[in-house]
Design a protein around this motif. Structure first.
Motif, mmCIF file in Angstrom:
data_model
loop_
_atom_site.group_PDB
_atom_site.id
_atom_site.type_symbol
_atom_site.label_atom_id
_atom_site.label_comp_id
_atom_site.label_asym_id
_atom_site.label_seq_id
_atom_site.Cartn_x
_atom_site.Cartn_y
_atom_site.Cartn_z
ATOM 1 N N ARG A 142 0.811 -1.213 0.000
ATOM 2 C CA ARG A 142 0.000 0.000 0.000
ATOM 3 C C ARG A 142 0.844 1.263 0.000
ATOM 4 N NH1 ARG A 142 -3.588 -3.750 1.673
ATOM 5 N NH2 ARG A 142 -5.793 -3.336 1.254
ATOM 6 N N GLN A 143 2.146 1.119 0.017
ATOM 7 C CA GLN A 143 3.055 2.265 -0.126
ATOM 8 C C GLN A 143 3.786 2.206 -1.464
ATOM 9 O OE1 GLN A 143 3.215 0.373 2.995
ATOM 10 N NE2 GLN A 143 1.644 1.818 3.663
ATOM 11 N N GLY A 144 3.263 1.410 -2.397
ATOM 12 C CA GLY A 144 3.933 1.224 -3.684
ATOM 13 C C GLY A 144 3.725 2.387 -4.637
ATOM 14 N N SER A 145 4.576 2.442 -5.667
ATOM 15 C CA SER A 145 4.478 3.504 -6.667
ATOM 16 C C SER A 145 4.971 2.998 -8.015
ATOM 17 C CB SER A 145 5.304 4.729 -6.246
ATOM 18 O OG SER A 145 6.688 4.409 -6.207
ATOM 19 N N ILE A 146 4.585 3.704 -9.086
ATOM 20 C CA ILE A 146 5.070 3.414 -10.434
ATOM 21 C C ILE A 146 5.517 4.719 -11.078
ATOM 22 C CG2 ILE A 146 3.553 1.423 -10.704
ATOM 23 C CD1 ILE A 146 1.770 3.167 -12.489
ATOM 24 N N ILE A 172 -16.599 -1.196 -7.804
ATOM 25 C CA ILE A 172 -15.257 -0.710 -7.500
ATOM 26 C C ILE A 172 -15.213 0.792 -7.761
ATOM 27 C CG2 ILE A 172 -12.819 -0.863 -8.093
ATOM 28 C CD1 ILE A 172 -13.339 -3.737 -8.982
ATOM 29 N N VAL A 173 -14.807 1.534 -6.758
ATOM 30 C CA VAL A 173 -14.739 2.998 -6.854
ATOM 31 C C VAL A 173 -13.275 3.411 -6.970
ATOM 32 C CG1 VAL A 173 -15.251 5.184 -5.712
ATOM 33 C CG2 VAL A 173 -16.847 3.264 -5.510
ATOM 34 N N TRP A 174 -12.976 4.262 -7.954
ATOM 35 C CA TRP A 174 -11.634 4.817 -8.141
ATOM 36 C C TRP A 174 -11.648 6.288 -7.755
ATOM 37 C CZ3 TRP A 174 -7.060 2.463 -9.296
ATOM 38 C CH2 TRP A 174 -7.107 1.157 -9.778
ATOM 39 N N GLU A 175 -10.615 6.721 -7.029
ATOM 40 C CA GLU A 175 -10.501 8.118 -6.617
ATOM 41 C C GLU A 175 -9.065 8.589 -6.781
ATOM 42 O OE1 GLU A 175 -13.552 8.832 -3.039
ATOM 43 O OE2 GLU A 175 -12.192 7.131 -2.715
ATOM 44 N N TYR A 176 -8.891 9.926 -6.713
ATOM 45 C CA TYR A 176 -7.574 10.535 -6.931
ATOM 46 C C TYR A 176 -7.262 11.540 -5.826
ATOM 47 C CZ TYR A 176 -4.152 13.829 -8.849
ATOM 48 O OH TYR A 176 -3.075 14.654 -9.020
ATOM 49 N N SER A 177 -5.973 11.599 -5.461
ATOM 50 C CA SER A 177 -5.524 12.581 -4.476
ATOM 51 C C SER A 177 -4.144 13.083 -4.867
ATOM 52 C CB SER A 177 -5.469 11.968 -3.075
ATOM 53 O OG SER A 177 -4.902 12.879 -2.152
ATOM 54 N N LYS A 178 -3.952 14.384 -4.706
ATOM 55 C CA LYS A 178 -2.652 14.971 -5.028
ATOM 56 C C LYS A 178 -1.631 14.677 -3.943
ATOM 57 C CE LYS A 178 -0.488 17.551 -8.100
ATOM 58 N NZ LYS A 178 -0.393 17.141 -9.530
ATOM 59 N N ASP A 179 -2.097 14.604 -2.685
ATOM 60 C CA ASP A 179 -1.191 14.472 -1.562
ATOM 61 C C ASP A 179 -1.543 13.315 -0.624
ATOM 62 O OD1 ASP A 179 -3.514 15.459 -0.557
ATOM 63 O OD2 ASP A 179 -2.693 17.390 0.052
ATOM 64 N N HIS A 206 -1.294 14.534 -13.970
ATOM 65 C CA HIS A 206 -1.783 13.216 -13.545
ATOM 66 C C HIS A 206 -0.980 12.669 -12.370
ATOM 67 C CE1 HIS A 206 -3.446 12.880 -17.832
ATOM 68 N NE2 HIS A 206 -4.488 12.827 -17.023
ATOM 69 N N ASN A 207 0.114 13.330 -12.036
ATOM 70 C CA ASN A 207 0.948 12.888 -10.925
ATOM 71 C C ASN A 207 0.134 12.896 -9.630
ATOM 72 O OD1 ASN A 207 4.110 12.569 -10.326
ATOM 73 N ND2 ASN A 207 3.127 13.532 -8.572
ATOM 74 N N GLY A 208 0.186 11.790 -8.858
ATOM 75 C CA GLY A 208 -0.560 11.730 -7.603
ATOM 76 C C GLY A 208 -0.951 10.309 -7.226
ATOM 77 N N PHE A 209 -1.855 10.195 -6.263
ATOM 78 C CA PHE A 209 -2.282 8.911 -5.717
ATOM 79 C C PHE A 209 -3.624 8.484 -6.317
ATOM 80 C CE2 PHE A 209 0.550 10.764 -2.649
ATOM 81 C CZ PHE A 209 1.297 9.701 -2.165
ATOM 82 N N TYR A 210 -3.692 7.222 -6.706
ATOM 83 C CA TYR A 210 -4.932 6.638 -7.218
ATOM 84 C C TYR A 210 -5.273 5.431 -6.331
ATOM 85 C CZ TYR A 210 -4.062 9.489 -11.348
ATOM 86 O OH TYR A 210 -3.836 10.553 -12.187
ATOM 87 N N ARG A 211 -6.526 5.337 -5.935
ATOM 88 C CA ARG A 211 -6.907 4.200 -5.087
ATOM 89 C C ARG A 211 -8.227 3.599 -5.546
ATOM 90 N NH1 ARG A 211 -8.874 6.865 0.714
ATOM 91 N NH2 ARG A 211 -10.909 7.608 0.004
ATOM 92 N N CYS A 212 -8.308 2.285 -5.412
ATOM 93 C CA CYS A 212 -9.559 1.591 -5.690
ATOM 94 C C CYS A 212 -10.166 1.144 -4.368
ATOM 95 C CB CYS A 212 -9.341 0.407 -6.627
ATOM 96 S SG CYS A 212 -8.199 -0.859 -6.012
ATOM 97 N N VAL A 221 -2.060 3.601 -4.899
ATOM 98 C CA VAL A 221 -0.775 3.518 -5.585
ATOM 99 C C VAL A 221 -0.391 4.928 -6.035
ATOM 100 C CG1 VAL A 221 -1.832 3.048 -7.839
ATOM 101 C CG2 VAL A 221 0.543 2.408 -7.436
ATOM 102 N N LEU A 222 0.886 5.240 -5.971
ATOM 103 C CA LEU A 222 1.388 6.560 -6.360
ATOM 104 C C LEU A 222 1.904 6.514 -7.786
ATOM 105 C CD1 LEU A 222 2.286 9.486 -5.868
ATOM 106 C CD2 LEU A 222 4.383 8.568 -4.810
ATOM 107 N N LEU A 223 1.376 7.400 -8.629
ATOM 108 C CA LEU A 223 1.852 7.536 -10.008
ATOM 109 C C LEU A 223 2.801 8.727 -10.075
ATOM 110 C CD1 LEU A 223 1.857 6.973 -13.062
ATOM 111 C CD2 LEU A 223 -0.214 8.370 -13.238
ATOM 112 N N ARG A 224 4.043 8.478 -10.439
ATOM 113 C CA ARG A 224 5.050 9.538 -10.581
ATOM 114 C C ARG A 224 5.261 9.795 -12.073
ATOM 115 N NH1 ARG A 224 7.888 9.972 -5.638
ATOM 116 N NH2 ARG A 224 7.626 8.171 -4.254
ATOM 117 N N VAL A 225 5.014 11.017 -12.513
ATOM 118 C CA VAL A 225 5.147 11.374 -13.927
ATOM 119 C C VAL A 225 6.459 12.120 -14.125
ATOM 120 C CG1 VAL A 225 4.105 12.557 -15.886
ATOM 121 C CG2 VAL A 225 2.640 11.505 -14.134
#
Length: 295
Positions: A142-146, A172-179, A206-212, A221-225
């Protein structure tokens, strides 16, 4: 009736009263179906509310086998006079196969209190990992990133275990967070389809956290652009260092040549001004003139 006989009768009656008032309570209630989330902890508790205040707890068992004989670290038991708690630290698939969980006591007539005999624990569908559109790229922490470079495509798929029988009832609900502090709707150009989301051309915003989320259980998961030129920065850095070194070497060599030339000129001037040097050269000049006259 003797005094000793009266004491025996008193203790017998007292024991019967305590036994009658002995009461155990299981939490969660054994009449309810117990559900848990894989890789999360689960607690089974037995409380004693009898008037004597001592439940005389002995040991917890699963399918008749003492949990103390199992691999250390998976189960933990805490016991006092009034309660005993079995904690399954990390609930796994093998735990769902156990038919019953039970605590045993040393209380006369309540050695195996039915109120503290729990049935099977079933796993509820929950997100356990996230896969991407790259082969062998799977986020299980749960602290992973790509990482992705700008304009590259990215797909995030939420892996649900166990799989729900009906996805309509388990949306399944998807959400986004910057921090990762507050989550909201997905950014523009993010497409959601069932258990996955996709971005055709990822951008900096698009950089930020996405969670299901499913059944109130989340997996982020953290997406690093990265900048498109990010891959060139190491090469540019190396070239820059080489150029600087070449410039330094050229400057150093130029100064060395300049210092050498200045040193040579100073030596010639010193020789011209030295009277001994002039004295040795004058006879030679006279001899040259005499040879010229005789000729």
């Amino acid at each position: 009736m003797t005094h000793s006989q009266l004491l025996v009768i008193f203790f017998t009656v007292s024991s019967i009263i305590f036994i009658v008032h002995a009461q155990y309570i299981g939490k969660p209630q054994t009449t309810n179906e117990i559900k848990a989330v894989l890789k999360h902890s689960v607690e089974l508790k037995c409380e004693y509310t009898g008037e004597d205040g001592n439940g005389q707890f002995l040991e917890w068992y699963k399918d008749g086998v003492a949990v103390s004989t199992e691999k250390a670290g998976h189960y933990a038991v805490t016991t006092t006079e009034k309660e005993s708690t079995l904690t399954i630290k990390i609930f796994v698939v093998n735990d769902t196969a156990v038919e019953f969980w039970q605590v045993k006591t040393n209380k006369l007539g309540y050695e195996e209190p039915s109120e503290c005999r729990f049935g099977k624990i079933s796993a509820i569908p929950s997100p356990q990992s996230i896969e991407t559109n790259r082969a062998n790229e799977k986020i299980e922490s749960r602290q992973g990133s790509i990482r992705r470079s700008e304009d590259k495509a990215v797909v995030l798929k939420c892996i649900i275990e166990p799989k729900p029988d009906n996805y309509d009832e388990n949306e399944i609900v998807w959400e986004y967070s910057k921090d990762e502090e507050s989550y909201s709707t997905l950014p523009p150009s993010v497409t959601k389809e069932g258990d996955k989301i996709s971005i055709e051309h990822v951008k900096k915003f698009h950089n930020g956290f996405y969670r299901c989320t499913i059944n109130n259980v989340t997996f982020p998961v953290l997406l690093r652009v990265k900048d498109r030129l990010a891959a060139l920065w190491p090469f540019i850095g190396i070239v820059s260092v080489v150029i600087v070194l070449v410039i330094i070497i050229l400057i150093f060599e130029k100064r060395q040549k300049s210092n050498k030339k200045s040193s040579t000129d100073d030596d010639d001037q010193d020789q011209a001004n030295d009277p001994l040097v002039r004295a040795t050269t004058n006879p030679s000049d006279n001899d040259t003139k005499k040879r010229a006259v005789n000729a």
